[in-house]
Design a protein around this motif. Structure first.
Motif, PDB file in Angstrom:
ATOM      1  N   GLN A 118       0.831  -1.208   0.000  1.00 27.71           N
ATOM      2  CA  GLN A 118       0.000   0.000   0.000  1.00 27.71           C
ATOM      3  C   GLN A 118       0.866   1.259   0.000  1.00 27.71           C
ATOM      4  O   GLN A 118       0.494   2.257  -0.597  1.00 27.71           O
ATOM      5  N   SER A 119       2.027   1.202   0.642  1.00 29.88           N
ATOM      6  CA  SER A 119       2.920   2.350   0.630  1.00 29.88           C
ATOM      7  C   SER A 119       3.486   2.573  -0.773  1.00 29.88           C
ATOM      8  O   SER A 119       3.570   3.704  -1.246  1.00 29.88           O
ATOM      9  N   LEU A 120       3.853   1.489  -1.449  1.00 31.95           N
ATOM     10  CA  LEU A 120       4.354   1.601  -2.818  1.00 31.95           C
ATOM     11  C   LEU A 120       3.272   2.148  -3.747  1.00 31.95           C
ATOM     12  O   LEU A 120       3.541   2.994  -4.606  1.00 31.95           O
ATOM     13  N   ALA A 121       2.045   1.690  -3.555  1.00 34.24           N
ATOM     14  CA  ALA A 121       0.933   2.160  -4.397  1.00 34.24           C
ATOM     15  C   ALA A 121       0.681   3.648  -4.166  1.00 34.24           C
ATOM     16  O   ALA A 121       0.459   4.401  -5.113  1.00 34.24           O
ATOM     17  N   ARG A 122       0.749   4.093  -2.903  1.00 27.59           N
ATOM     18  CA  ARG A 122       0.556   5.516  -2.584  1.00 27.59           C
ATOM     19  C   ARG A 122       1.642   6.370  -3.231  1.00 27.59           C
ATOM     20  O   ARG A 122       1.359   7.409  -3.801  1.00 27.59           O
ATOM     21  N   GLU A 123       2.898   5.914  -3.139  1.00 28.80           N
ATOM     22  CA  GLU A 123       4.013   6.653  -3.745  1.00 28.80           C
ATOM     23  C   GLU A 123       3.829   6.758  -5.254  1.00 28.80           C
ATOM     24  O   GLU A 123       4.043   7.815  -5.843  1.00 28.80           O
ATOM     25  N   GLU A 178       1.121   9.277  -6.009  1.00 31.77           N
ATOM     26  CA  GLU A 178       1.579  10.643  -5.778  1.00 31.77           C
ATOM     27  C   GLU A 178       2.513  11.108  -6.890  1.00 31.77           C
ATOM     28  O   GLU A 178       2.439  12.266  -7.332  1.00 31.77           O
ATOM     29  N   GLU A 179       3.371  10.226  -7.364  1.00 29.82           N
ATOM     30  CA  GLU A 179       4.265  10.566  -8.478  1.00 29.82           C
ATOM     31  C   GLU A 179       3.458  10.876  -9.737  1.00 29.82           C
ATOM     32  O   GLU A 179       3.775  11.766 -10.506  1.00 29.82           O
ATOM     33  N   GLY A 180       2.401  10.116  -9.971  1.00 31.28           N
ATOM     34  CA  GLY A 180       1.538  10.335 -11.125  1.00 31.28           C
ATOM     35  C   GLY A 180       0.846  11.686 -11.075  1.00 31.28           C
ATOM     36  O   GLY A 180       0.662  12.348 -12.102  1.00 31.28           O
ATOM     37  N   LYS A 181       0.466  12.145  -9.881  1.00 31.21           N
ATOM     38  CA  LYS A 181      -0.192  13.441  -9.735  1.00 31.21           C
ATOM     39  C   LYS A 181       0.775  14.593  -9.966  1.00 31.21           C
ATOM     40  O   LYS A 181       0.364  15.664 -10.408  1.00 31.21           O
TER      41      LYS A 181
END
Length: 132
Positions: free
Chosen positions: A119-124, A127-130
């Motif tokens: 879940q931390s990798l998915a959040r990162e 965020e990079e995509g945004k």
């Protein structure tokens, strides 16, 4: 006690004052991983307090008589998951030249392998995509 810290205001050595000051500092750090030494009150203070703040942790008590303190490591449960935990007792390790085989420090250590959570990798990644 004041005999160990003669230049410190005795009020600052009282547990109720110290625990509040420590938690304020740890909150301000907002660290992903916390490594603490000379920890006592692990089970009745640090584990519940830091657990409520989103940390999991491990503790290793010193192995000598009259030794209630030890070392503790806490990690953000949102960012990491525990893979491996190993507790070490360091008496006798490298004792040559330190007073012989009876030289005991009762020092301990924790070796902890953490893995970044999915879940931390998915959040990162999100965020990079945004940011693009």
């Amino acid at each position: 006690t004041t005999s160990f810290f003669p230049s410190t205001d005795p009020r600052a050595l009282r547990w109720n004052q110290r625990k509040s000051t420590m938690m304020d500092l740890l909150d301000a750090l907002a660290a992903d991983v916390l490594c603490l030494q000379e920890v006592d009150n692990y089970y009745n203070f640090f584990e519940p307090e830091l657990g409520a703040r989103g940390y999991d942790g491990a503790f290793k008590q010193r192995n000598g008589p009259f030794k209630a303190d030890g070392c503790a490591t806490f990690w953000s449960r949102d960012k990491f998951r525990l893979v491996t935990l190993r507790e070490l007792e360091l008496d006798g390790v490298g004792a040559e030249g330190c007073g012989g085989p009876d030289y005991q420090t009762h020092n301990v250590a924790l070796l902890i392998l953490l893995e970044v959570s999915e879940q931390s990798l998915a959040r990162e990644s999100e965020e990079e995509g945004k940011e693009r």
